[in-house]
Design an enzyme around this catalytic site. Structure first.
Site, PDB file in Angstrom:
ATOM      1  N   GLU B 284       0.831  -1.196   0.000  1.00  0.00           N
ATOM      2  CA  GLU B 284       0.000   0.000   0.000  1.00  0.00           C
ATOM      3  C   GLU B 284       0.870   1.252   0.000  1.00  0.00           C
ATOM      4  O   GLU B 284       0.585   2.224  -0.687  1.00  0.00           O
ATOM      5  CB  GLU B 284      -0.910  -0.017   1.236  1.00  0.00           C
ATOM      6  CG  GLU B 284      -2.241   0.672   1.034  1.00  0.00           C
ATOM      7  CD  GLU B 284      -3.174   0.425   2.212  1.00  0.00           C
ATOM      8  OE1 GLU B 284      -4.038  -0.441   2.094  1.00  0.00           O
ATOM      9  OE2 GLU B 284      -3.008   1.090   3.252  1.00  0.00           O
ATOM     10  N   GLU B 287       2.282   1.762  -3.353  1.00  0.00           N
ATOM     11  CA  GLU B 287       1.231   2.252  -4.252  1.00  0.00           C
ATOM     12  C   GLU B 287       0.998   3.746  -4.019  1.00  0.00           C
ATOM     13  O   GLU B 287       0.874   4.531  -4.966  1.00  0.00           O
ATOM     14  CB  GLU B 287      -0.062   1.466  -4.018  1.00  0.00           C
ATOM     15  CG  GLU B 287      -1.127   1.742  -5.071  1.00  0.00           C
ATOM     16  CD  GLU B 287      -2.449   1.025  -4.779  1.00  0.00           C
ATOM     17  OE1 GLU B 287      -2.488   0.203  -3.831  1.00  0.00           O
ATOM     18  OE2 GLU B 287      -3.424   1.306  -5.494  1.00  0.00           O
ATOM     19  N   CYS B 310      -7.896  -2.027   3.875  1.00  0.00           N
ATOM     20  CA  CYS B 310      -7.707  -3.241   4.662  1.00  0.00           C
ATOM     21  C   CYS B 310      -8.939  -3.604   5.483  1.00  0.00           C
ATOM     22  O   CYS B 310      -9.015  -4.681   6.036  1.00  0.00           O
ATOM     23  CB  CYS B 310      -6.481  -3.129   5.562  1.00  0.00           C
ATOM     24  SG  CYS B 310      -6.197  -1.487   6.151  1.00  0.00           S
ATOM     25  N   SER B 330      -6.887   1.942  -2.423  1.00  0.00           N
ATOM     26  CA  SER B 330      -5.721   1.127  -2.772  1.00  0.00           C
ATOM     27  C   SER B 330      -6.199  -0.233  -3.259  1.00  0.00           C
ATOM     28  O   SER B 330      -7.209  -0.755  -2.787  1.00  0.00           O
ATOM     29  CB  SER B 330      -4.847   0.957  -1.529  1.00  0.00           C
ATOM     30  OG  SER B 330      -4.009  -0.154  -1.674  1.00  0.00           O
ATOM     31  N   GLU B 372     -15.569 -11.417   3.811  1.00  0.00           N
ATOM     32  CA  GLU B 372     -14.425 -11.200   2.926  1.00  0.00           C
ATOM     33  C   GLU B 372     -13.769 -12.535   2.547  1.00  0.00           C
ATOM     34  O   GLU B 372     -13.451 -12.777   1.380  1.00  0.00           O
ATOM     35  CB  GLU B 372     -13.389 -10.299   3.621  1.00  0.00           C
ATOM     36  CG  GLU B 372     -12.215  -9.931   2.733  1.00  0.00           C
ATOM     37  CD  GLU B 372     -11.112  -9.188   3.502  1.00  0.00           C
ATOM     38  OE1 GLU B 372     -10.761  -8.078   3.092  1.00  0.00           O
ATOM     39  OE2 GLU B 372     -10.630  -9.711   4.523  1.00  0.00           O
ATOM     40  N   CYS B 514     -10.399  -1.605  14.578  1.00  0.00           N
ATOM     41  CA  CYS B 514     -10.643  -3.028  14.838  1.00  0.00           C
ATOM     42  C   CYS B 514     -10.856  -3.328  16.327  1.00  0.00           C
ATOM     43  O   CYS B 514     -11.531  -4.293  16.674  1.00  0.00           O
ATOM     44  CB  CYS B 514      -9.477  -3.854  14.329  1.00  0.00           C
ATOM     45  SG  CYS B 514      -9.156  -3.551  12.586  1.00  0.00           S
TER      46      CYS B 514
END
Lengths: 124, 589, 489
Positions: B284, B287, B310, B330, B372, B514
């Site tokens: 990332e 990028e 993420c 991203s 996911e 999280c």
């Protein structure tokens, strides 16, 4: 339509409208109670019948739709005024009764039974 | 501020104008029971529909009982919180609620953690005098979340989470009267709706009406299968919360005990998602620098700001709600998926086993991770990179089922190579952490200079939207941070309107990141718990010998031996993904 | 004849007299004169003072002083305020609001404009149920005509005051008559009430100060302005001024819409205006206030009707439903009927109303099925009391009234259902038995042939009897019997 800009304007208009209404009182006037409940019990048919029959008989009359008069038990109801007489209220006016009212009360000028007595006062 | 004086249960109370009777009572040690009421301080979460009527009190001069959570204090008010009239009313209403609730407590996921159960016990309900028809609804078992609507008590907390906080708008009250229920429109299944599976509804549900999909048995089956090599990865936020399930104070790090427990449960390799987090930073970060360099060279087409990718709840959110912006985030996969892809290629090759014979289990603070893991693009020939994802709560359950005395477990370390991580990987667990980790590496890669001070306090905190400018040796980099999808929406709308000045934005779907995920131990409304977990995460970071992702020796080794360079060909194949317009996918059956 | 003139029509003054689709007829009867008077000669404060002095109270059911409500909205500072007309008439059997809107829509428009002038609002909203298409149509025509004359729009009567009205449609949920639920519904949200405070006068539509009044309340306003508060407050009782429109229904001869001065007795309404009980039966009870009200008995017939007396008697004014019952009506069934309605119409937001009313209904159902116990009667009362005491909005706070008032006024009926499995009125099917009187039966077998379930047996020309276990109580046998040998016991 003109825009009313003052109470004076409104008073003038009111007086004009009132005198026009008084002119109408020189003829037969049929007010048919045409609220949802009246229409559901057949007031539209009754009203159409009065319009056509009075026209057929060339009687100078106006037929007006109004709101509910409150006599739910006797729908369709009408208020009828003849020149020079107090208005009266008839209940259960289906087309048959309408014919009877036209023939006897309006044309022949006879008394009719079944007039609902006016049971209230109004403010104006 | 105007002060108000009132009397509650013969105690004089002085409070500020606007204080509710509930809060005023609390200030003098009178805990009026509540059920639907839930406020999470420092977040947009405020659920006070006044619907459960558990907090009713007698107010002198008032005809009816007053809900204390919604009744502002008045000067001279006389309040009584436990008269026979009040107690009888509370008990009767509680009996009514129970009369329309399944008596499945013995086998309910929520048993022991259920607000309804606790309150019924506190009120001393021993018999339900009012019985009759019970409501029935269409249930729903979607990949992340299970709805058992018969257990819904119409507290509306989930609705507040879904609509007011997350602005997702999946859940709302349907129907009327006795038949009313909170559900997606037309009672459609969640995976046919625009649900992001962020799980914040589950976090606040007082009963078992909204729960995670339990995958623990799948894990046990895999472990029991002798043909399978079972690999587990644990997300950074798990270690900061797992202890709560075993009576530890919030914010107690239990990394070592957790590793031991996982080994004892029978996993063949105990690895760390933090390793993959370091890997994410490599991809990332590269990028971001790529986009920045293009931009600095005058490329007007380049997509800035770059958004992090993420968080799977966040990914679902923009796929459903901002499908015209799919090229902004991203393309880097999330750490969970990077881990799966590397485990089933690089590591499987090292072990010399077929990828089908490896089972990758992830322990996540998250429900969207279940969704996911099940995405078809994250599988090779039908074999998913991550086979099973379980939550912190499910792991706790497995530890208990495995007869382990958690307190007595010794500390141990993760296995290598996929268990080695840096402090940068750890802070992925809290809001602001991903972008701080990215800055630590991007700074050095961009400037070629050594970063002396790795703690970026300006990026930390708990405010819903934060921003800071970091000096990249003369190049100011504007960074935005949002946690909670409602806050994310605000930033996205700014980007849409062309108002955004940011180069990079970190977004986490859950409040706090999280640490406040939908799969974490229940906080029961105490936001202090999330803050303690956050503190623990930064504490773990501070204690790590290496704190920059690109300095992780096993990451360096991975690139050298296998991947080549960040954002290179092999990396693109294994570690990057693309996004889909899911607006069209909403199914009304 | 004079005796019959117990009615005074203020709110209904034009209904049935004018063509509601012709504004000129309204103007000819002094229409919009009150608005003109207010705008040219009165300040908002003076106007509010006049309304306060008139003693007018909300006709939608609550009876809150109208002038005070206006004043509360006026006092709040805000850039935008709203006035709302609550035309979400939902009481079963009540239709006075529809009648006013169908018969005299301009009186409401005029009053809303006066209200807006007083409260400082520039926008009006009429919340009306989509089930009233004719009222909506006539209201639309009236709004158009009022705009043409300049009674709505900018600089009304050449003043600085500008105001216009929009229509908002409701889906006909009873609870949306509650003002906070109504506002939620207008905002496109779920139609469920919010906890007050804050009251709409502080935070209403779109979070702005909002004054909500009912149709009938509005219809009184122009008259009060023109005739004066002192004229108006001479009608009625000490604390309830003016008139009230009732929808008289049930077992009376002359069902209909009546407008009577406050203070009139139930006896006068039912017997003088309503023409007494149908088919010469005996009066038993009257339910006022619809599903939120209670039932009153013979003992209350001479009580003057006003807000406070009705509440003291265990009922309420409500929006003006008045359903008369005779000896054939079972009070337990009556309470069950209303509970059935509230169970349907509860929004589901608060637990006591959502679940409690359902359980209340189930208990009543059990009792009418003859399966009730003494304990059930105790539970019924406790539950009804708690629902009243703890519910969030007016719907739940009043829904147990039919139960409590019948339990208070007709305890013997409840006991007969529970202890003796008897329904005096013969209305509870499960409790009644069709019985053949042996002496009167000729054994003609007609009843045997009509019985759909073969419950009747007996030899030809001998007395027959009905097997009660098989009988479904359809009543076909009794209808068919030429000798009156079958009776209900």
């Amino acid at each position: 339509m003109m825009k009313i800009d003052s109470v004076k304007d409104l008073k003038n208009l009111r007086d004009k409208l009132k005198s026009a209404e008084n002119l109408k009182k020189a003829t037969v006037m049929v007010k048919v109670s045409m609220s949802t409940c009246g229409i559901a019990s057949g007031a539209r048919e009754t009203m159409d019948y009065f319009i056509n029959e009075l026209d057929n008989k060339a009687i100078d009359a106006s037929v007006i739709k109004t709101g509910c008069m409150g006599y739910c038990y006797a729908e369709p109801t009408i208020e009828l005024s003849k020149p020079g007489k107090e208005p009266v209220i008839f209940g259960y006016v289906d087309t048959k009764r309408a014919q009877e009212i036209i023939d006897k009360y309006i044309v022949a000028d006879e008394e009719l039974v079944g007039i609902i007595p006016l049971n209230f006062e109004t403010v104006n | 501020m105007d002060k108000i004086k009132l009397t509650i249960d013969d105690t004089q109370v002085v409070v500020e104008k606007g204080t509710t009777v509930l809060d005023a009572a609390k200030s003098v040690g009178i805990d009026i029971p509540t059920l639907c009421y839930l406020k999470l301080e420092d977040t947009a979460f405020e659920n006070t529909p006044g619907g459960c009527r558990m907090c009713v009190v007698e107010v002198d001069g008032r005809r009816n009982l007053a809900p204390s959570c919604k009744t502002p204090c008045d000067d001279g008010m006389l309040v009584k919180t436990h008269t026979p009239r009040v107690v009888n009313a509370r008990r009767t209403v509680m009996e009514l609620i129970l009369s329309d609730h399944p008596f499945e407590c013995l086998v309910c996921t929520k048993s022991g953690k259920c607000d309804l159960q606790t309150l019924a016990q506190d009120l001393g309900i021993r018999e339900i005098h009012y019985e009759g028809e019970k409501s029935t609804y269409k249930g729903d078992e979607s990949p992340g979340i299970v709805r058992e609507p018969e257990k819904c008590i119409m507290c509306r907390r989930c609705e507040t989470a879904c609509n007011d906080v997350q602005t997702v708008g999946t859940l709302s009250a349907l129907y009327r009267g006795f038949g009313s229920i909170v559900a997606p429109a037309f009672e459609m299944d969640l995976d046919h709706s625009n649900c992001t599976f962020c799980g914040q509804c589950v976090s606040v549900c007082p009963t078992g009406a909204l729960i995670e999909r339990d995958n623990t048995w799948k894990v046990i089956e895999a472990i029991m299968n002798p043909k399978k090599t079972v690999v587990v990865q644990t997300a950074p936020a798990v270690r900061a919360a797992l202890g709560e399930e075993f009576g530890y104070d919030a914010g107690t790090l239990v990394t070592g005990k957790m590793v031991t427990a996982l080994r004892k449960i029978g996993f063949d390799y105990v690895f760390d998602t933090d390793f993959a987090a370091d890997l994410t930073i490599m991809e990332e970060g590269t990028e971001l620098l790529g986009r920045l360099n293009k931009y600095l060279k005058g490329d007007k087409e380049v997509k800035l700001p770059m958004l992090t990718s993420c968080c799977p709840g966040w990914v679902n959110f923009f796929e459903y709600h901002f499908p015209d912006m799919l090229d902004i985030p991203s393309t880097a996969k999330s750490p969970q998926q990077m881990f799966g892809a590397i485990a089933k290629s690089y590591f499987a090759e090292q072990l010399n086993i077929k990828r089908e014979d490896m089972v990758v289990v992830s322990v996540m603070p998250c429900l969207a991770k279940k969704y996911e893991a099940a995405r078809p693009e994250f599988a090779v020939n039908g074999d998913p990179d991550v086979n099973v994802s379980i939550t912190t709560r499910e792991l706790a359950q497995m530890i208990k089922s495995a007869n382990l005395n958690f307190d007595a477990l010794k500390d141990d370390d993760f296995d290598r190579p996929l268990g080695e991580s840096t402090g940068a990987g750890v802070i992925f667990g809290t809001t602001g952490g991903v972008i701080e980790a990215a800055v630590r590496s991007a700074y050095e890669l961009h400037t070629g200079k050594n970063l002396e001070k790795v703690d970026f306090h300006e990026l930390r905190g708990f405010d819903g939207i934060r921003s800071a400018t970091i000096d990249f040796d003369g190049l100011p980099i504007n960074i935005g941070i949002a946690h909670g999808l409602g806050n994310a929406r605000k930033l996205l709308e700014e980007i849409q309107e062309g108002k955004s000045q940011f180069h990079a934005i970190e977004i986490m779907a859950c409040p706090g990141g999280c640490i406040g995920g939908g799969g974490q131990p229940y906080h029961h409304g105490d936001i202090g718990i999330l803050k303690k977990r956050q503190k623990a995460i930064y504490q773990e970071d501070a204690g790590k010998p290496i704190r920059k992702s690109h300095e992780n020796p096993y990451i360096q080794k991975l690139y050298k031996e296998y991947l080549g360079e960040p954002c290179g060909e092999k990396s693109h194949e294994l570690l990057h993904t693309n996004y889909f317009d899911k607006k069209k996918k909403i199914v009304i059956e | 004849m004079a005796k019959l003139k117990k009615q005074i029509r203020i709110a209904l003054r034009n209904c049935g007299f004018i063509n509601p689709e012709n504004i000129d007829e309204y103007i000819a009867r002094d229409g919009y004169m009150a608005l003109g008077k207010v705008l040219e000669t009165m300040s908002p404060e003076e106007t509010i003072e006049e309304i306060k002095k008139s003693g007018l109270r909300g006709r939608g059911g609550g009876g809150f002083p109208t002038g005070l409500k206006w004043e509360l909205t006026r006092k709040v500072d805000a850039e935008q305020k709203y006035v709302v007309c609550n035309a979400d008439e939902g009481d079963p059997g009540a239709f006075m609001d529809r009648s006013i809107l169908e018969g005299d829509p301009h009186s409401v428009i005029e009053a809303m404009a006066i209200n807006a002038f007083c409260t400082g609002a520039s926008k009006g909203l009429v919340y009306i149920r989509a089930e009233y298409p004719l009222a909506i149509e006539r209201l639309k025509i009236a709004l158009k005509q009022a705009r043409e004359y300049g009674f709505l729009g900018n600089n009304i009567f050449g003043s600085n005051f500008s105001f216009d009205i929009e229509i908002r449609y409701g889906a006909g949920a009873f609870v949306c008559g509650e003002e906070t639920a109504l506002i939620h519904s207008m905002e496109g949200l779920r139609g469920e009430p919010g906890v007050k405070p804050p009251f709409p006068s502080e935070k209403g539509y779109q979070g702005m100060p909002t004054n909500v009044n009912n149709v009938e309340t509005y219809a009184n306003i122009p008259v009060i302005i023109l005739e004066g508060a002192d004229w108006f407050n001479k009608i009625g009782t000490e604390k309830s001024k003016g008139t009230k429109v009732f929808a008289l229904a049930g077992k009376v001869n002359n069902v209909g819409l009546v407008e009577v001065p406050m203070g009139i007795t139930l006896r006068e309404v039912i017997f003088d205006i309503g023409g007494g009980i149908k088919d010469g039966k005996k009066f038993k009870a009257v339910q006022t206030g619809g599903p939120s009200g209670g039932c009153l008995t013979e003992a209350h017939l001479d009580t003057p009707i006003d807000y406070d007396n009705l509440i003291n008697a265990g009922s309420m004014m409500g929006s003006g439903g008045m359903i008369v019952m005779d000896e054939d009506d079972c009070m337990v069934s009556m309470a069950k009927f209303y509970l059935d309605f509230t169970v349907e119409e509860s929004c589901g937001k608060c637990a006591p109303c959502r679940i409690g009313n359902k359980r209340l209904y189930e208990l009543l159902d059990k009792i009418t099925e003859g399966k009730g116990t003494d304990e059930d009667l105790f539970k019924l009362r406790n539950l009804a009391t708690v629902i009243k005491d703890t519910s969030l909005c007016g719907l739940g706070q009043t829904s147990p009234n039919p139960v409590l008032s019948t339990m208070d006024n007709f305890p013997e009926e409840y006991e007969a259902h529970v202890k003796d499995s008897k329904c005096f009125a013969g209305q509870c099917k499960a409790l009644m038995q069709y019985i053949i009187e042996e002496d009167a039966c000729t054994g003609c077998t007609l009843c045997v042939r009509v019985c759909p379930v073969d419950a009747i047996s007996g030899e030809r020309k001998m007395a027959h009897f009905i097997n009660q276990d098989t009988c479904i109580k359809c009543g076909a046998c009794m209808e068919k019997c030429k000798f009156g040998a079958i009776y209900i016991g």
